[in-house]
Design a protein around this motif. Structure first.
Motif, PDB file in Angstrom:
ATOM      1  N   PRO A  79       1.146  -1.255  -0.394  1.00 12.47           N
ATOM      2  CA  PRO A  79       0.365   0.204  -0.348  1.00 12.47           C
ATOM      3  C   PRO A  79       1.038   1.536  -0.117  1.00 12.47           C
ATOM      4  O   PRO A  79       0.405   2.176  -0.441  1.00 12.47           O
ATOM      5  N   ASN A  80       1.983   1.018   0.185  1.00 17.66           N
ATOM      6  CA  ASN A  80       2.564   2.495   0.362  1.00 17.66           C
ATOM      7  C   ASN A  80       4.038   2.585  -0.652  1.00 17.66           C
ATOM      8  O   ASN A  80       4.977   3.125  -0.165  1.00 17.66           O
ATOM      9  N   THR A  81       3.462   1.978  -1.809  1.00 16.19           N
ATOM     10  CA  THR A  81       4.603   2.555  -3.085  1.00 16.19           C
ATOM     11  C   THR A  81       3.680   3.454  -3.687  1.00 16.19           C
ATOM     12  O   THR A  81       2.688   2.930  -4.698  1.00 16.19           O
ATOM     13  N   ALA A  82       4.354   4.145  -4.209  1.00 19.47           N
ATOM     14  CA  ALA A  82       4.184   5.500  -4.823  1.00 19.47           C
ATOM     15  C   ALA A  82       5.071   4.954  -6.792  1.00 19.47           C
ATOM     16  O   ALA A  82       6.089   4.126  -6.170  1.00 19.47           O
ATOM     17  N   PHE A  83       4.578   5.295  -7.538  1.00 19.67           N
ATOM     18  CA  PHE A  83       5.308   4.440  -8.280  1.00 19.67           C
ATOM     19  C   PHE A  83       6.300   6.398  -9.510  1.00 19.67           C
ATOM     20  O   PHE A  83       5.734   6.992  -8.904  1.00 19.67           O
ATOM     21  N   ALA A  84       7.008   5.573  -9.717  1.00 15.73           N
ATOM     22  CA  ALA A  84       7.909   6.797 -10.398  1.00 15.73           C
ATOM     23  C   ALA A  84       9.036   6.030 -11.683  1.00 15.73           C
ATOM     24  O   ALA A  84       8.575   4.562 -11.528  1.00 15.73           O
ATOM     25  N   SER A  85       9.216   6.677 -12.624  1.00 14.58           N
ATOM     26  CA  SER A  85       9.605   6.612 -13.753  1.00 14.58           C
ATOM     27  C   SER A  85      11.263   5.872 -13.855  1.00 14.58           C
ATOM     28  O   SER A  85      11.824   5.267 -14.070  1.00 14.58           O
ATOM     29  N   ASP A  86      11.835   6.702 -12.449  1.00 19.43           N
ATOM     30  CA  ASP A  86      13.374   6.841 -12.872  1.00 19.43           C
ATOM     31  C   ASP A  86      13.972   7.312 -14.209  1.00 19.43           C
ATOM     32  O   ASP A  86      14.720   7.363 -14.641  1.00 19.43           O
ATOM     33  N   GLY A  87      13.107   8.060 -14.944  1.00 18.57           N
ATOM     34  CA  GLY A  87      13.103   8.210 -15.889  1.00 18.57           C
ATOM     35  C   GLY A  87      13.983  10.050 -16.666  1.00 18.57           C
ATOM     36  O   GLY A  87      13.914  10.766 -15.231  1.00 18.57           O
ATOM     37  N   TRP A  88      13.240  10.050 -17.770  1.00 15.40           N
ATOM     38  CA  TRP A  88      14.154  11.765 -18.027  1.00 15.40           C
ATOM     39  C   TRP A  88      13.655  11.890 -19.108  1.00 15.40           C
ATOM     40  O   TRP A  88      12.729  10.743 -19.919  1.00 15.40           O
ATOM     41  N   ASP A  89      13.572  12.901 -19.546  1.00 14.94           N
ATOM     42  CA  ASP A  89      13.134  13.543 -21.553  1.00 14.94           C
ATOM     43  C   ASP A  89      13.777  12.530 -22.352  1.00 14.94           C
ATOM     44  O   ASP A  89      15.678  12.380 -22.113  1.00 14.94           O
TER      45      ASP A  89
ATOM     46  N   ARG B 111      -3.113  -8.263 -14.707  1.00 17.84           N
ATOM     47  CA  ARG B 111      -2.411  -9.833 -13.727  1.00 17.84           C
ATOM     48  C   ARG B 111      -2.842  -8.993 -12.669  1.00 17.84           C
ATOM     49  O   ARG B 111      -2.671 -10.339 -11.947  1.00 17.84           O
ATOM     50  N   HIS B 112      -4.207  -8.472 -12.172  1.00 21.71           N
ATOM     51  CA  HIS B 112      -4.659  -7.827 -11.446  1.00 21.71           C
ATOM     52  C   HIS B 112      -3.709  -8.389 -10.115  1.00 21.71           C
ATOM     53  O   HIS B 112      -4.007  -8.793  -9.087  1.00 21.71           O
ATOM     54  N   VAL B 113      -2.778  -7.347 -10.017  1.00 23.23           N
ATOM     55  CA  VAL B 113      -2.059  -7.278  -9.444  1.00 23.23           C
ATOM     56  C   VAL B 113      -2.680  -5.933  -8.409  1.00 23.23           C
ATOM     57  O   VAL B 113      -2.383  -6.206  -6.856  1.00 23.23           O
ATOM     58  N   LEU B 114      -3.259  -5.562  -8.812  1.00 26.87           N
ATOM     59  CA  LEU B 114      -3.233  -4.195  -7.798  1.00 26.87           C
ATOM     60  C   LEU B 114      -4.434  -3.751  -8.510  1.00 26.87           C
ATOM     61  O   LEU B 114      -5.158  -3.748  -9.681  1.00 26.87           O
ATOM     62  N   ARG B 115      -5.452  -3.018  -7.430  1.00 28.26           N
ATOM     63  CA  ARG B 115      -7.021  -2.984  -7.794  1.00 28.26           C
ATOM     64  C   ARG B 115      -6.931  -0.891  -8.946  1.00 28.26           C
ATOM     65  O   ARG B 115      -5.336  -0.557  -8.262  1.00 28.26           O
ATOM     66  N   LEU B 116      -7.509  -0.800  -9.696  1.00 31.80           N
ATOM     67  CA  LEU B 116      -7.841   0.294 -10.514  1.00 31.80           C
ATOM     68  C   LEU B 116      -7.096   1.727  -9.623  1.00 31.80           C
ATOM     69  O   LEU B 116      -6.709   2.842  -9.968  1.00 31.80           O
ATOM     70  N   GLU B 117      -8.309   1.691  -8.724  1.00 35.41           N
ATOM     71  CA  GLU B 117      -7.911   2.860  -7.798  1.00 35.41           C
ATOM     72  C   GLU B 117      -7.123   3.037  -6.779  1.00 35.41           C
ATOM     73  O   GLU B 117      -6.847   3.931  -6.404  1.00 35.41           O
ATOM     74  N   ASP B 118      -6.284   2.016  -6.633  1.00 36.75           N
ATOM     75  CA  ASP B 118      -5.358   1.689  -5.390  1.00 36.75           C
ATOM     76  C   ASP B 118      -3.955   2.269  -6.529  1.00 36.75           C
ATOM     77  O   ASP B 118      -3.370   3.382  -6.022  1.00 36.75           O
ATOM     78  N   ALA B 119      -4.026   1.350  -7.906  1.00 34.41           N
ATOM     79  CA  ALA B 119      -3.047   2.036  -8.627  1.00 34.41           C
ATOM     80  C   ALA B 119      -3.218   3.630  -9.260  1.00 34.41           C
ATOM     81  O   ALA B 119      -2.154   4.725  -8.805  1.00 34.41           O
ATOM     82  N   VAL B 120      -3.777   4.077  -8.880  1.00 32.05           N
ATOM     83  CA  VAL B 120      -4.424   6.093  -9.249  1.00 32.05           C
ATOM     84  C   VAL B 120      -3.795   6.362  -8.281  1.00 32.05           C
ATOM     85  O   VAL B 120      -2.990   7.273  -7.949  1.00 32.05           O
ATOM     86  N   ARG B 121      -4.340   6.239  -6.589  1.00 26.39           N
ATOM     87  CA  ARG B 121      -3.725   6.810  -5.161  1.00 26.39           C
ATOM     88  C   ARG B 121      -1.958   6.771  -5.453  1.00 26.39           C
ATOM     89  O   ARG B 121      -1.942   8.000  -4.693  1.00 26.39           O
ATOM     90  N   LYS B 122      -1.826   5.519  -5.974  1.00 31.09           N
ATOM     91  CA  LYS B 122       0.222   5.505  -5.656  1.00 31.09           C
ATOM     92  C   LYS B 122       0.038   6.611  -6.914  1.00 31.09           C
ATOM     93  O   LYS B 122       1.205   6.625  -6.556  1.00 31.09           O
ATOM     94  N   MET B 123      -0.707   7.164  -7.889  1.00 32.48           N
ATOM     95  CA  MET B 123       0.454   8.110  -8.403  1.00 32.48           C
ATOM     96  C   MET B 123      -0.184   9.374  -8.304  1.00 32.48           C
ATOM     97  O   MET B 123       0.314  10.228  -9.043  1.00 32.48           O
TER      98      MET B 123
END
Ligand SMILES: [Zn+2]
Length: 452
Positions: free
Chosen positions: A325-335, A362-374
């Protein structure tokens, strides 16, 4: 579906944002705000950097850390030694100055040169300079494999000593022998949270990482720059020691050869882009031995800079960390300059891949949780008030997408493809993506710590 703006909590935008201010690979993936200056690497005069970006105008909102490695380089170069009290004081002043100028916190990259030469006391001393301005401590930890537990403890210790919230960057198990052990590392994070430390993690949704080629060498060999490395390699006993250390590292990683290491971009020879070290070794008509592949690496490293993609993670860990639950999403990327090199697809497709592959397939997480983490999870961590929710009075940073159609297109083989399905992306009320295409608008703002 209408979502609040996607926040990318871990980027390296300072690399190319001034060349590519629209940041098309981010906005087409739904990102409206990016946090940069991660892994200890940032601009060291953020006031000047921010002023340049405001004059230039950029496509998305941007906030930045002040980075430990950059500060240390400024004061001490790439010397492999402890800092003197006088140098600590100079580095603290530089951190404090940049916090006053709007840095969002202090970042470290403790596997990189020269941050890796610093002890924990130095990190704490500099983090304290950021803590007085209520910054976040983000760390690319000292280890992501055999010593990952100690590395987590070190990062949390910095948080405890300074009272700063802690963000553990691109959380992973980066060692084939340890695949599956993220249950233990996540349990450790949870233990610290129960003890009252505000610690969260972030992740990109891929089982391959991307960084420089230098990390395959022992860090002592890279001190004081490329000419110093060449001198060490020319000295037979030192050369042999470097090779031995690299063999030990491979053994520790559970890798038999360097086929897991692929060139993303080679500064001095772009014909190598997309080829593994094992393939390059073969092209040089050399024997298929670890020794020979190591010599190939040392030759390349002596010539210039190489950005790499490493196939080093297991899917089980990627998914388990994602579901936490406490994982946010990040790309670690750049332009990314469209079409150039064979970069990691994470810079193009992190959000789309989470929603398409891990939510829908894969149903690893729910849509609303994915959005919350972003959205709201990172907005809370970084104190980005009046952003990160769809609410009256908040900034209109919004993403309109169809959850059934959103799709990541970028792959490791063909990374230069924009994500599909983010039909409308608004930054501060202005469309940067319309009908799925970049509009060229640059309504982004610099989000200074004070002003945010
Ligand atoms: Zn990093």
């Amino acid at each position: 579906m209408l979502a609040p703006r996607f926040i990318d909590v871990h980027t390296h935008l300072e690399r190319a944002i001034e060349k590519l201010p629209e940041a098309d690979n981010f906005i087409t993936d739904g990102v409206t705000t990016a946090i940069t200056g991660n892994c200890g690497g940032s601009e060291v005069d953020l006031a000047a950097f921010f002023a340049r970006l405001e004059k230039l105008r950029i496509g998305l909102n941007l906030a930045s850390f002040i980075g430990h490695n950059s500060v240390r380089s400024e004061v001490m170069g790439t010397a492999n030694r402890q800092a003197t009290p006088e140098e600590i004081a100079r580095m603290q002043r530089l951190v404090a100055k940049n916090m006053q100028d709007g840095a969002i916190g202090f970042s470290t990259g403790l596997i990189y040169i020269p941050g890796t030469y610093a002890n924990t006391a130095e990190v704490v001393a500099l983090a304290k300079a950021a803590a007085q301005y209520h910054g976040v401590y983000a760390s690319h930890m000292r280890d992501e494999g055999v010593h990952v537990q100690e590395a987590i403890e070190e990062a949390v210790y910095v948080g405890k000593e300074t009272g700063m919230p802690v963000e553990l960057s691109h959380f992973k198990i980066d060692n084939k022998r340890l695949w599956g052990s993220s249950d233990k590392t996540l349990a450790l994070v949870e233990r610290f949270r129960r003890e009252g430390v505000d610690v969260v993690v972030d992740e990109y949704p891929y089982n391959r990482s991307s960084t420089n080629l230098g990390i395959t060498l022992p860090s002592w060999a890279l001190a004081d720059g490329r000419e110093a490395l060449k001198k060490r390699l020319a000295e037979p006993a030192t050369h042999a020691r470097i090779v031995e250390d690299m063999k030990d590292k491979m053994n520790e990683l559970g890798q038999e050869d360097y086929s897991y290491a692929v060139v993303a971009s080679c500064d001095f020879d772009h014909s190598l882009d997309g080829k593994s070290i094992s393939e390059i070794n073969g092209l040089k008509h050399r024997p298929k031995t670890l020794q020979s592949e190591i010599e190939t690496i040392l030759e390349l490293q002596s010539q210039g800079d190489l950005s790499m993609v490493y196939h080093s993670m297991g899917d089980e860990d990627v998914e388990r960390i994602m579901a936490y639950p406490n994982t946010a999403f990040a790309s670690d990327g750049w332009d990314i300059e469209f079409g150039k090199g064979v970069p990691h697809p994470r810079s193009y497709a992190t959000r789309a891949r989470v929603l398409a592959e891990y939510v829908r397939n894969r149903h690893v997480l729910r849509l609303e949780d994915a959005v919350r983490k972003m959205t709201s999870l990172p907005a809370r961590t970084f104190g980005l008030r009046d952003r990160g929710l769809v609410r009256q009075g908040f900034w209109a940073d919004l993403v309109l997408f169809d959850p059934d159609k959103v799709q990541d297109e970028a792959t490791f083989e063909k990374p230069h493809q924009y994500s599909k399905g983010f039909d409308l992306v608004l930054v501060n009320g202005v469309a940067v993506v319309e009908d799925g295409k970049p509009t060229g608008a640059r309504p982004g703002q610099v989000l200074r710590h004070e002003a945010r």
